[in-house]
Write an enzyme that holds these catalytic residues in place. Structure first.
Site, PDB file in Angstrom:
ATOM      1  N   GLU A 178      -6.748  31.815 -15.854  1.00  0.00           N
ATOM      2  CA  GLU A 178      -6.851  31.621 -17.298  1.00  0.00           C
ATOM      3  C   GLU A 178      -6.143  32.693 -18.143  1.00  0.00           C
ATOM      4  OE1 GLU A 178     -10.826  30.925 -18.676  1.00  0.00           O
ATOM      5  OE2 GLU A 178     -11.125  29.177 -17.399  1.00  0.00           O
ATOM      6  N   GLU A 379     -12.392  25.048 -11.642  1.00  0.00           N
ATOM      7  CA  GLU A 379     -13.696  25.406 -12.219  1.00  0.00           C
ATOM      8  C   GLU A 379     -14.189  24.260 -13.071  1.00  0.00           C
ATOM      9  OE1 GLU A 379     -13.958  29.061 -14.529  1.00  0.00           O
ATOM     10  OE2 GLU A 379     -12.696  30.117 -13.083  1.00  0.00           O
TER      11      GLU A 379
END
Ligand code: FCB
Length: 480
Positions: A178, A379
């Site tokens: 991320e 995720e």
């Protein structure tokens, strides 16, 4: 709608399990800083997050991750939890400052030994690995952090050493987790480490993170790693709060900032076009060289997608809030995140909107088409205020987290539907799904206030208690 009964939930698990394509990888994810603890052991160096957590007011409950879940000392127990969960793969991250305390130089043996032990246990348990090289714990010794271009080079050197050392043992490698969150929360809004509030002037950090990714891809391949190499990006479909022109324009801007700046260069080899009228905001990115873009845009073996919730954007500076904390910097922007009153929400207040998972996958397919490599959901999960109860008959510890089961069931269903249906996402080669997270853990700026685990952790004595969602996921795995 009434909540499903336990039997209905079990039926959903069996149904989902039976719908998983052959070879589909089921997994659970964690990250080093959030679970390891032992921050002062084995000569581990300080990370920007260690420094950040000691600053007053940064972490919601005033906590640090010095002990976190004590995973460093409980590797055997945690791998046993993974084994009995019946899944295929474990996504974890290497702690850069445990391996290179100063962010450069030889790998530290104590750190290497720890991960060798983890990998030995995973092998013995029959689990494959997806290892992330950088999940936010930048060595504090690296001057300027990701604002410095040199950090990308240091990261590449780290990747090369790691590839040489662990190249024959890791199932898949993710370079960076991320970069959007690191840039936006860490360098633009100051909600995450290192706490910089540069707003649009944070954009060089984005470029250096992406460059670090590209250099690391090259370094891992040069080191001859046997596993595939990819990146993990978080995607959130962005919608305007109303049809008003300004809401639409700011929604488009936010989509660029949160999604496209991080996905386009990686998959298309170019930065996205800045929406009309906002060009000046992006001037800090400067002229980007073709050489940099070529590095960043190297073909990948897989693309990791993190999905949690959609984002609604409205013009005007609104309540100063980001998904995981108040930010004064956010209030100075000409737009804000708007609420989703029509959806139920998680403990974090994030809307539970599984249909937007399908939207995220559709967008991915539409924007990147045939250059999109196979995708893993790296995720997906939700926080709820779970509490341990004691079975009156047996005294057994239990955690009844039906809301998490419903979140996971609806989201896995949405992802399977989207990627097997006739819409754009039908073209995606979806290879796996990792739940965030195996364990309740240190949730960054929210400290220990948000529990995402399939396994409950008592943060006073580190007792692990598998939740109902753990048993539910096991049933999904068994039903394949
Ligand atoms: C993601 C992070 C992960 C965890 C979840 C809830 O953005 O990658 O570490 O904090 O959110």
């Amino acid at each position: 709608m009434p909540a499903p009964t336990p039997e209905e939930r079990r039926e959903l698990a069996r149904d989902l399990g039976s719908r998983l394509p052959a070879g589909f990888v089921l997994g659970a994810a964690t990250s080093a800083f959030q679970i390891e603890g032992a921050t002062h052991e084995g000569g581990r160096g300080e990370s920007v997050w260690d420094a950040f957590t000691t600053q007053p007011g940064r972490i919601l409950d005033g906590s640090t991750a010095d002990r976190a879940t004590d995973h460093f000392h409980r590797v055997d127990e945690d791998v046993e939890l993974l084994r009995t969960l019946g899944i295929d793969s474990y996504r974890f991250s290497f702690a850069w400052p445990r391996l290179q305390p100063e962010g450069k130089g030889a790998l530290r043996q104590a750190g290497v030994d720890f991960y060798e032990r983890l990998l030995d246990r995973l092998d013995a348990a029959g689990l494959t690995s997806l290892a992330t090289l950088f999940h936010w714990d930048t060595p504090n010794a690296l001057e300027g952090g990701w604002f410095a271009r040199d950090t990308a080079q240091r990261f590449g050197d780290f990747a090369h050493l790691m590839g040489e050392r662990f190249g024959d043992r890791i199932g898949s490698w993710a370079t960076i987790n991320e970069p959007a969150t690191v840039t936006l929360e860490g360098y633009a809004l100051g909600v995450h480490a290192p706490g910089a509030t540069r707003l649009f002037n944070a954009l060089p950090a984005a470029h250096h993170l992406l460059l670090g990714h590209g250099i690391a891809v090259q370094a891992l391949r040069a080191a001859g790693v046997t596993g595939g190499v990819g990146i993990v990006n978080v995607h959130s479909p962005v919608v305007p709060a109303t049809d008003a022109e300004t809401d639409v324009a700011f929604a488009e801007l936010f989509d660029v900032l949160h999604n496209r700046i991080f996905a386009d260069p990686v998959l298309l080899g170019s930065y996205p076009t800045v929406p009309e009228g906002f060009e000046a905001l992006f001037s800090a990115l400067g002229e980007v060289s073709t050489a940099d873009l070529q590095l960043i845009g190297q073909p990948l073996d897989f693309y990791g997608l993190n999905y949690y919730a959609p984002t609604r954007i409205a013009a005007g500076s609104g309540a100063a809030s980001t998904p995981d904390g108040a930010s004064a910097a956010m209030a100075s922007l000409p737009f804000h995140l708007a609420a989703w009153p029509e959806y139920p929400s998680t403990g974090f207040g994030w809307p539970i909107a599984p249909e937007y998972f399908g939207t995220a996958l559709d967008e991915l397919a539409t924007r990147y088409g045939s250059v999109l490599p196979p995708v893993f959901i790296t995720e997906n999960g939700a926080s709820f205020p779970d509490a341990v109860e004691f079975d009156p008959a047996t005294g057994e510890r239990q955690v009844h987290d039906g809301a998490r089961i419903d979140y996971l069931a609806s989201h896995l269903d949405a992802a399977l539907r989207a990627t097997s249906g006739g819409g754009a996402a039908g073209a995606i080669d979806l290879r796996g799904y990792y739940v965030w997270s195996l364990l309740d853990n240190f949730e960054w700026a929210a400290g220990y206030t948000q529990r995402f685990g399939l396994v409950h952790v008592d943060f006073a004595d580190f007792t692990r208690t598998p939740k109902d969602s753990y048993r539910w996921l096991r049933l999904v795995a068994e039903s394949r």
